[in-house]
Design an enzyme around this catalytic site. Structure first.
Site, mmCIF file in Angstrom:
data_model
loop_
_atom_site.group_PDB
_atom_site.id
_atom_site.type_symbol
_atom_site.label_atom_id
_atom_site.label_comp_id
_atom_site.label_asym_id
_atom_site.label_seq_id
_atom_site.Cartn_x
_atom_site.Cartn_y
_atom_site.Cartn_z
ATOM 1 C CB CYS A 126 -0.909 0.031 1.223
ATOM 2 S SG CYS A 126 -1.787 1.617 1.349
ATOM 3 C CB CYS A 143 -4.910 -0.713 2.155
ATOM 4 S SG CYS A 143 -4.403 0.165 3.643
ATOM 5 C CE LYS A 297 -5.139 18.369 1.272
ATOM 6 N NZ LYS A 297 -4.590 19.064 0.129
#
Ligand code: MSP
Length: 502
Positions: A126, A143, A297
């Site tokens: 990931c 993930c 984010k």
């Protein structure tokens, strides 16, 4: 007086600082300021994590070189911390020469001690985590943290013999009950060790944005095994053995719960492999959640510390974030909540107390500060609040420490409400009430200083203290004192104007 070395995680430079980063960094700043008030020799380290695929890809998508991306974003972190009045002692960047040297020294030591070997590796990676996952860790093939598909990768890597450290790590847990706090995270980390440890792939050949493996120029160290070592670099590992020996035993790391595995399992094992002792202490906190979603984010939550500081004020932001989000559990966070906390505790609470007391001292006592009563009921209130606050700061619980401190604010406001000094004539009785309230305010300023350094210095000046608050020393500064010499109170503008929740 002791040494106190505190670190934050170093933040990735793929993106700008957000309130999640600010949360860790603010808690660290407040804790360090609390220790400095005791005269401790404090070293507060923060910085940026600049290598790895994540940063390299962010640079590519921004049409920048990795160096440009790192320079630009690292500067934004420093600007954010300066704006929030974070008194860090050093800001480390993993691209610095001193850090390369330190990583190469520590990893060479692991290699010489027989804990590194070469093998081929295939796995699912990931990029957001910068980590490989075992098939059993995946959720629906994705993930478990980022809920995104993983990338298959195959490489020839150097491996770290983590599997050799199970017993020594468990012994660390057995012998050191306070190695990791709070307890729930400690249990989580211990369970990871008990579940069994596989060796770690610690180098890459597919990228060159990293620290070169000193014995094999085709490899760079995988970003986490470069990043963790920043904590050692910060106090001179590989460059200044004397400085390192002085500071290392005083090391404490603040981390978010997302990086427990790296800090509470891999890092201690690496230190053991490199003969570095003692092992650090760790304090783990949960996620700051915005309406239930992790404020990062990736979840489109782009609340910048600068925007919030502009809306609320720097100290207002510092105080309300520290007060409302206990260190440990996940914690809900909203703009409205912060505004409400500022209005209740600062505008109506501390600000109002300061304003009322200063107004009466100026109008009825010719500004001269009257002496507090040694037997004042507020003397006991402040003593008890100080004890509770000190214990909470020591347990890395700023929210509890501030809650205890605000008991003094509340009780002093109630005391004034009961005594009504604004209706009294000048004389001994009025002096006693005002002297008590001013002394309580003085003690609140000291105890709240780690959260609101500038505002507390201003309160300090307004109540006539001559030397800067930062030079005060606890526990003496929290003691109920006698007659003040020549102090004069100044009535200023309200320190914490009421905020509107928009
Ligand atoms: N670069 C690694 C850390 C290496 S340390 C040797 C990293 N960086 S990060 O930029 O993703 O920031 C991680 C840290 O930021 C978390 O451990 C936590 O301290 C803080 N936070 C990031 N998002 C957060 C929340 N939403 N809430 C609270 N803290 C969070 O991982």
């Amino acid at each position: 007086m002791g040494r106190f070395y505190l670190t934050t995680p170093i933040y990735y430079v793929n993106d700008a600082p957000h309130m999640g980063h600010a949360y860790t960094t603010l808690n660290g700043d407040a804790i360090c300021r609390w220790r400095r008030l005791h005269g401790d020799d404090v070293f507060y380290l923060t910085g940026t994590d600049e290598h790895g695929l994540k940063v390299q890809r962010a640079a590519e998508s921004n049409n920048l070189t990795p160096v440009e991306q790192a320079d630009r974003t690292s500067r934004r972190f420093r600007e954010a911390w300066d704006l929030l009045n974070i008194a860090y002692d050093d800001f480390i960047r993993t691209t610095e020469e001193r850090h390369h040297l330190s990583v190469q020294t520590l990893m060479s030591r692991c290699n010489e001690n027989g804990y590194i070997y070469k093998d081929s590796y295939e796995g699912h990676y990931c990029v957001s985590c910068e980590a490989y996952y075992n098939p059993s860790d995946l959720e629906g093939g994705n993930c478990p943290i980022h809920e995104r598909p993983l990338e298959p990768m195959a490489e020839e890597n150097y491996f770290f013999r983590l599997s050799a450290f199970r017993d020594r790590l468990l012994e660390w847990f057995d012998s050191t009950p306070d190695n990791i706090s709070p307890e729930g995270y400690r249990n989580e980390a211990e369970a990871l060790v008990r579940a069994g440890l596989e060796d770690l792939s610690v180098s890459r050949t597919s990228i060159n944005w990293g620290v070169q493996v000193p014995w094999d120029a085709d490899h760079v160290f995988y970003v986490w095994y470069d990043a963790l070592i920043n904590y050692a670099t910060g106090v001179g590992y590989g460059a200044d053995p004397e400085r390192f020996a002085d500071w290392w035993p005083a090391t404490r790391h603040l981390i978010g719960k997302d990086i427990i595995r790296f800090h509470c399992v891999y890092w201690p094992a690496m230190l053991m492999a490199a003969d570095v002792s003692p092992l650090p202490k760790l304090h783990v906190h949960g996620w700051l959640l915005l309406s239930g979603a992790k404020m990062a984010k990736t979840s489109l939550n782009q609340i910048t510390p600068a925007d919030l500081a502009e809306s609320l004020g720097v100290d207002e932001l510092r105080y309300s974030v520290l007060r409302d989000n206990p260190f440990g559990p996940d914690s809900d966070f909203s703009f409205e909540g912060l505004v409400q906390r500022c209005n209740t505790d600062l505008a109506n609470g501390l600000g109002n107390l300061l304003q009322r007391v200063s107004a009466v001292v100026v109008s009825s006592c010719g500004s001269a500060v009257p002496a507090p009563d040694p037997d004042s009921p507020l003397a006991d209130v402040t003593a008890a609040a100080y004890e509770a606050a000190a214990a909470a700061w020591d347990r890395v619980q700023p929210s509890v420490a501030l809650e205890s401190t605000w008991r003094i604010v509340r009780e002093t406001n109630e005391y004034l409400q009961g005594r009504q000094p604004w209706k009294m004539r000048p004389g001994a009785e009025l002096d006693a009430v005002l002297g008590d309230a001013l002394e309580a305010l003085r003690i609140v300023a000291v105890l709240a200083y780690p959260a609101m350094p500038d505002s507390c210095e201003e309160i300090w000046r307004r109540i006539g203290m001559q030397t800067p608050l930062a030079q005060e020393r606890l526990p003496d500064a929290a003691r109920w004192r006698g007659r003040p010499e020549g102090r004069e109170v100044r009535l200023g503008q309200p320190l914490f104007p009421r905020l509107s929740p928009q």
